[in-house]
Design a protein around this motif. Sequence first.
Motif, short mmCIF file in Angstrom:
data_model
loop_
_atom_site.label_atom_id
_atom_site.label_comp_id
_atom_site.label_asym_id
_atom_site.label_seq_id
_atom_site.Cartn_x
_atom_site.Cartn_y
_atom_site.Cartn_z
N PHE A 111 3.40 -3.66 -8.10
CA PHE A 111 2.12 -3.01 -8.40
C PHE A 111 1.14 -4.01 -9.01
CE2 PHE A 111 4.27 1.38 -8.74
CZ PHE A 111 3.85 1.71 -7.46
N VAL B 85 3.22 3.40 -3.48
CA VAL B 85 2.88 4.56 -4.31
C VAL B 85 3.44 5.84 -3.70
CG1 VAL B 85 0.99 5.93 -5.25
CG2 VAL B 85 0.80 3.44 -5.17
N PHE B 86 3.39 5.94 -2.37
CA PHE B 86 3.74 7.19 -1.71
C PHE B 86 5.20 7.23 -1.25
CE2 PHE B 86 -0.73 6.11 -0.87
CZ PHE B 86 -1.35 7.17 -1.53
N LYS C 268 7.24 -2.39 -10.53
CA LYS C 268 6.11 -2.61 -11.43
C LYS C 268 5.48 -3.98 -11.19
CE LYS C 268 7.89 0.48 -15.02
NZ LYS C 268 8.43 0.60 -16.40
N LYS D 150 -0.24 -6.16 -6.25
CA LYS D 150 -1.27 -5.47 -5.47
C LYS D 150 -2.59 -5.39 -6.25
CE LYS D 150 -2.33 -1.36 -2.79
NZ LYS D 150 -3.73 -1.31 -3.27
N LYS E 200 0.82 -1.21 0.00
CA LYS E 200 0.00 0.00 0.00
C LYS E 200 0.85 1.26 0.00
CE LYS E 200 -4.02 -2.03 2.32
NZ LYS E 200 -4.88 -2.03 3.54
#
Length: 237
Positions: free
Chosen positions: A178, A156-157, A175, A181, A153
């Motif tokens: 991602f 991204v940040f 990637k 997820k 989670k």
Amino acid sequence: MTIFFESQKCHFNAWKYDIHHNDPSLPNLMWRCDMENNQVTGVLNDWDLGVGKESRHAGLKRTGTVPFMSIDLLDHPLGNVPHLYRHDLEAMTWILTWAFLVYQRIPREKALELVGKGIAPRARQRADMPSVLRNWRIADYVTCAKEKTHFLKSLVFSPPEPAEDFKWGWELTVKLLFLLKAESDTRYNLARDKKMSYEQEPDDPEKYLRSQWEVIETHVAETGKLRYLLALKPDGL
């Protein structure tokens, strides 16, 4: 990355013939060096936890090495989730994550020099290893599952940074994380809407590996990097 994707290809081909490894981990990824041809080949080792078509148990026993196990398997302490191909494929992604964030690269020339002397080169662990990964190694199953879920989670940040000499592979690994997820979110939504349970999920190796290779091929096309990986794509995808 050659060693990794050759081992993954071996794992996939074995799974197609109902030979399931069930414990991909960094220590189980080995390599064989052909000094005469200056070639290194990946080897997937330790099939002790593997099961075959004639196995006595139904694949419900939870197996794996904690830092690399899939979140689903970690999160079900009773081992009541069928061990599917995607669980091992997820473990492979955690292997890449661990390798790029925990270690520093050994120069190829130095590695070949050590091999020539009969010494197995060992990667050096980073002094500034991201603290979030430490709990993967020492935590219990459920805690490790929570740590990995939070890790996905937060990518991204605040994605963690690899050692400077490993940035070349970390971009692709992110990637793949991602993708991991996104697939996890899709399954969660299906389960929430009662459209599919873990017990009903079919084992579909080609589907999940094909999705991963779509990410790899797109990355190569967009960046021009890691083109040699394309030759390691399993047949039939």
